[in-house]
Each structure stands twice: as structure tokens, then as C-alpha cells.
Design a protein around this motif. Structure first.
Motif, mmCIF file in Angstrom:
data_model
loop_
_atom_site.group_PDB
_atom_site.id
_atom_site.type_symbol
_atom_site.label_atom_id
_atom_site.label_comp_id
_atom_site.label_asym_id
_atom_site.label_seq_id
_atom_site.Cartn_x
_atom_site.Cartn_y
_atom_site.Cartn_z
ATOM 1 N N SER A 161 0.831 -1.203 0.000
ATOM 2 C CA SER A 161 0.000 0.000 0.000
ATOM 3 C C SER A 161 0.866 1.254 0.000
ATOM 4 O O SER A 161 0.604 2.213 -0.738
ATOM 5 N N LEU A 162 1.918 1.246 0.810
ATOM 6 C CA LEU A 162 2.826 2.385 0.862
ATOM 7 C C LEU A 162 3.546 2.575 -0.469
ATOM 8 O O LEU A 162 3.696 3.703 -0.958
ATOM 9 N N LEU A 163 3.981 1.489 -1.064
ATOM 10 C CA LEU A 163 4.683 1.567 -2.344
ATOM 11 C C LEU A 163 3.771 2.101 -3.443
ATOM 12 O O LEU A 163 4.196 2.877 -4.302
ATOM 13 N N LEU A 164 2.512 1.675 -3.403
ATOM 14 C CA LEU A 164 1.560 2.136 -4.409
ATOM 15 C C LEU A 164 1.356 3.649 -4.288
ATOM 16 O O LEU A 164 1.325 4.365 -5.303
ATOM 17 N N ALA A 179 8.235 5.380 -11.271
ATOM 18 C CA ALA A 179 6.893 4.956 -10.862
ATOM 19 C C ALA A 179 6.509 3.651 -11.527
ATOM 20 O O ALA A 179 5.944 2.748 -10.893
ATOM 21 N N SER A 180 6.838 3.525 -12.798
ATOM 22 C CA SER A 180 6.471 2.315 -13.532
ATOM 23 C C SER A 180 7.093 1.071 -12.919
ATOM 24 O O SER A 180 6.437 0.026 -12.783
ATOM 25 N N ARG A 181 8.344 1.165 -12.499
ATOM 26 C CA ARG A 181 9.032 0.017 -11.903
ATOM 27 C C ARG A 181 8.400 -0.377 -10.567
ATOM 28 O O ARG A 181 8.281 -1.566 -10.242
ATOM 29 N N ILE A 182 8.000 0.631 -9.806
ATOM 30 C CA ILE A 182 7.379 0.337 -8.513
ATOM 31 C C ILE A 182 5.994 -0.263 -8.713
ATOM 32 O O ILE A 182 5.611 -1.225 -8.046
ATOM 33 N N TYR A 183 5.232 0.299 -9.644
ATOM 34 C CA TYR A 183 3.921 -0.276 -9.960
ATOM 35 C C TYR A 183 4.073 -1.739 -10.385
ATOM 36 O O TYR A 183 3.290 -2.603 -9.986
ATOM 37 N N GLN A 184 5.081 -1.996 -11.195
ATOM 38 C CA GLN A 184 5.316 -3.359 -11.674
ATOM 39 C C GLN A 184 5.592 -4.309 -10.511
ATOM 40 O O GLN A 184 5.061 -5.424 -10.452
ATOM 41 N N ALA A 185 6.418 -3.858 -9.571
ATOM 42 C CA ALA A 185 6.747 -4.695 -8.414
ATOM 43 C C ALA A 185 5.510 -4.990 -7.578
ATOM 44 O O ALA A 185 5.296 -6.121 -7.141
ATOM 45 N N VAL A 186 4.680 -3.972 -7.360
ATOM 46 C CA VAL A 186 3.462 -4.176 -6.573
ATOM 47 C C VAL A 186 2.513 -5.124 -7.296
ATOM 48 O O VAL A 186 1.909 -6.011 -6.684
ATOM 49 N N ALA A 187 2.381 -4.960 -8.606
ATOM 50 C CA ALA A 187 1.493 -5.828 -9.381
ATOM 51 C C ALA A 187 1.933 -7.291 -9.297
ATOM 52 O O ALA A 187 1.106 -8.198 -9.249
ATOM 53 N N ARG A 195 -5.664 -4.594 -5.739
ATOM 54 C CA ARG A 195 -4.461 -3.759 -5.703
ATOM 55 C C ARG A 195 -3.518 -4.117 -6.846
ATOM 56 O O ARG A 195 -2.939 -3.235 -7.476
ATOM 57 N N ALA A 196 -3.369 -5.397 -7.117
ATOM 58 C CA ALA A 196 -2.503 -5.826 -8.211
ATOM 59 C C ALA A 196 -3.023 -5.302 -9.546
ATOM 60 O O ALA A 196 -2.247 -4.861 -10.409
ATOM 61 N N THR A 197 -4.339 -5.326 -9.718
ATOM 62 C CA THR A 197 -4.935 -4.825 -10.959
ATOM 63 C C THR A 197 -4.710 -3.327 -11.103
ATOM 64 O O THR A 197 -4.341 -2.831 -12.174
ATOM 65 N N THR A 198 -4.915 -2.598 -10.015
ATOM 66 C CA THR A 198 -4.676 -1.149 -10.028
ATOM 67 C C THR A 198 -3.225 -0.844 -10.384
ATOM 68 O O THR A 198 -2.941 0.044 -11.205
ATOM 69 N N ALA A 199 -2.315 -1.587 -9.777
ATOM 70 C CA ALA A 199 -0.886 -1.370 -10.046
ATOM 71 C C ALA A 199 -0.547 -1.696 -11.491
ATOM 72 O O ALA A 199 0.233 -0.988 -12.135
ATOM 73 N N HIS A 201 -2.523 -1.581 -14.182
ATOM 74 C CA HIS A 201 -3.032 -0.544 -15.066
ATOM 75 C C HIS A 201 -2.202 0.728 -14.965
ATOM 76 O O HIS A 201 -1.925 1.390 -15.978
ATOM 77 N N ALA A 202 -1.806 1.080 -13.730
ATOM 78 C CA ALA A 202 -0.986 2.285 -13.542
ATOM 79 C C ALA A 202 0.387 2.096 -14.189
ATOM 80 O O ALA A 202 0.929 3.030 -14.797
ATOM 81 N N GLU A 203 0.945 0.891 -14.067
ATOM 82 C CA GLU A 203 2.230 0.602 -14.704
ATOM 83 C C GLU A 203 2.113 0.763 -16.212
ATOM 84 O O GLU A 203 2.984 1.349 -16.869
ATOM 85 N N GLN A 204 1.028 0.242 -16.771
ATOM 86 C CA GLN A 204 0.836 0.332 -18.212
ATOM 87 C C GLN A 204 0.764 1.785 -18.674
ATOM 88 O O GLN A 204 1.415 2.176 -19.655
ATOM 89 N N ASP A 205 -0.018 2.585 -17.961
ATOM 90 C CA ASP A 205 -0.162 3.984 -18.353
ATOM 91 C C ASP A 205 1.162 4.732 -18.255
ATOM 92 O O ASP A 205 1.481 5.573 -19.108
ATOM 93 N N CYS A 206 1.942 4.435 -17.217
ATOM 94 C CA CYS A 206 3.238 5.103 -17.065
ATOM 95 C C CYS A 206 4.220 4.670 -18.154
ATOM 96 O O CYS A 206 4.926 5.499 -18.733
ATOM 97 N N ALA A 207 4.273 3.375 -18.394
ATOM 98 C CA ALA A 207 5.178 2.871 -19.429
ATOM 99 C C ALA A 207 4.803 3.438 -20.797
ATOM 100 O O ALA A 207 5.672 3.799 -21.600
#
Length: 282
Positions: A161-164, A179-187, A195-199, A201-207
């Protein structure tokens, strides 16, 4: 031992160089008149802001519940008198624990900042986590302090949660690469599906954002790696289709017209399957 050493400051009678106000305050401490001693030490500090007196002020302030003043006194002592940094750090930790118990986020933040200044090797994660739990961390705070909070997280879900939240702050600060790398790790590691789904999608948008930025900057080879990440997250989503179209452009720019044509064809097929609900659909 640290507490004993700290409390010794409060009961030690004035040594050489002390003022009459400080000696009076020492006497008030000896008689258990802490409120009077606090006021006297504050006056003494105004006249003679030495580390010794600041330490006594910090102890008195802590004793009467003036946590902001206690944290400020110990922080100043450690900053202005390097020989007393350990003593100051002990005092700041005591203030931080008291502030945590009292829910005093202002004093807790002052104590954390003081500890980071005078004793950077001392762990503050527990106290940062307390601020986060009480919703007292700003975006700039998260950029500075999340790493410490993650280290003190009691479980993986709290850490994720903190990482997200940290990744979101980075994204909002236009640092989508990190941000993309952190989202990827959380996912990848989160045990909570939502939470994994949110991460993801956020990773995809950032990448996708980084990839398109690289492409527009005339660096198609660099763009490809990021666009591949965006496609890998979900190639059939609207963002995935956009990434495929950008990849087709990048491949063509690199001279791979066949590859570009094939990828564009895949993008067109996925685009045809997208619902007509606009950008809200994934």
C-alpha cells in the motif's frame, strides 16, 4: 542506559558557567516543580543557548507534555553542539514515542526531522508509519520518507500500500520511469487482486507515457522497451492498443516496415474489439 543518561541531565545541578536562572531551574527540578522549571529553562536558553541548557529544557518540556518544544530543544541541541548528538537523539526518540502515543503528528514530525538531522543512522520507520497511519504525510513527505516507512511495515500488504502511494506521487511528479518500476513490483507481489490490478493498469499507463515521450523525442529504440512493457500489461486494453500503434510507428522509424505493418494490424484488430464506452473502458 540511554534514558538514564538523558534523565541525568534534568537532575544534575548547575555546573561551571551556568546562570542564576539555570541554577534556579535546577532547584525547581529537585523540588519536582516541573512547570516552573520548564519556564525557567526557557528563559535560561534565551540568555545562554548552550547545549547543556537546551538539553535541560528538552527534558523539562517533555516532562510537562510540551512535545513540540521538547523536540525543538533536542533537535537544536544536537545541531548546535555536536558533542551532545547522541544525547539529543535519545531525547528525540523519547519525544517521538510520546508523540506517537498521544497522536501528536506535529511533534512527531519535528522529532523525525530532528533525528534525521542529528542521527541519520537511527531508524525512524516506525514513526513515519505512524504519520502515514494518521494521514499526516504530504506528497513531498512521501518522496522523502516512504522508504523508511516500508522498512517498518508490519506486513506485505501494508508495504505494498505504501509503495503504491509512493509510485503515485512519483507519477504525479512526472517521474513515470521510477513509478512504472514500482507499480510493476506491486502488481507482481501483491496478494490483493484489486491492488494488483490497479498497479498493473498504472504501470501500463506510465510505461506508455514514457514510451510515447521517447518516440516523440526521436528515440524510437528507447521507446520500444517501454512500449513493450505497456503492451505486456494488457495488450487488448485501450492503453494497450495505443501502445501497439506507437510500437508500429517506432518499428517503422527504425526501418522495420514489415514489423511495423504487422504490429499495426494487431492494433487494428484489438481496437475493433474495444467497447464504445470511450476512455473509461479498459
Amino acid at each position: 542506559m540511554r534514558r538514564v543518561a538523558l534523565l541525568a541531565v534534568s537532575v544534575t545541578l548547575a555546573c561551571g558557567g551556568s546562570t542564576s536562572v539555570e541554577r534556579r531551574a535546577d532547584g525547581e527540578v529537585a523540588e519536582g516543580r516541573w512547570n516552573e522549571a520548564f519556564a525557567s529553562y526557557r528563559t535560561a536558553v534565551e540568555r545562554q543557548p548552550e547545549g547543556r541548557v537546551l538539553g535541560k529544557l528538552g527534558v523539562a518540556a517533555l516532562r510537562v507534555g510540551k512535545l513540540n518544544e521538547a523536540a525543538a530543544a533536542f533537535a537544536r541541541m544536537g545541531s548546535e553542539d555536536p558533542s551532545r548528538r547522541e544525547e539529543a537523539a535519545d531525547g528525540l526518540e523519547l519525544v517521538a514515542r510520546s508523540a506517537e502515543r498521544a497522536g501528536d503528528t506535529t511533534a512527531l514530525r519535528i522529532a523525525i526531522d530532528g533525528l534525521r538531522d542529528v542521527a541519520p543512522n537511527r531508524p525512524v520507520g516506525r514513526f513515519v508509519l505512524a504519520l502515514e497511519t494518521r494521514g499526516a504525510l504530504s506528497a513531498s513527505d512521501r518522496l522523502e520518507l516512504t522508504a523508511a516507512a516500508v522498512g517498518a511495515a508490519p506486513d506485505g500488504d501494508t508495504a505494498d500500500s505504501l509503495l503504491l502511494q509512493y509510485a503515485t506521487v512519483l507519477r504525479d511528479a512526472n517521474d513515470c520511469e521510477r513509478a512504472s518500476r514500482i507499480y510493476q513490483a506491486v502488481a507482481m507481489r501483491s496478494t490483493l487482486k484489486a491492488r494488483a490490478t490497479t498497479a498493473r493498469h498504472a504501470e501500463q499507463d506510465c510505461a506508455l507515457l514514457v514510451g510515447r515521450t521517447r518516440l516523440e523525442a526521436g528515440a524510437p529504440a528507447d521507446a520500444l522497451a517501454w512500449l513493450e512493457e505497456a503492451i505486456k500489461a494488457d495488450s487488448a486494453s485501450r492503453s494497450g492498443v495505443t501502445a501497439l500503434e506507437a510500437m508500429a510507428t517506432a518499428l517503422t522509424a527504425l526501418g522495420d516496415t514489415v514489423g511495423g505493418t504487422l504490429v499495426q494490424a494487431v492494433a487494428e484488430r484489438y481496437k475493433a474489439a474495444l467497447p464504445d464506452s470511450g476512455s473509461a473502458a479498459r
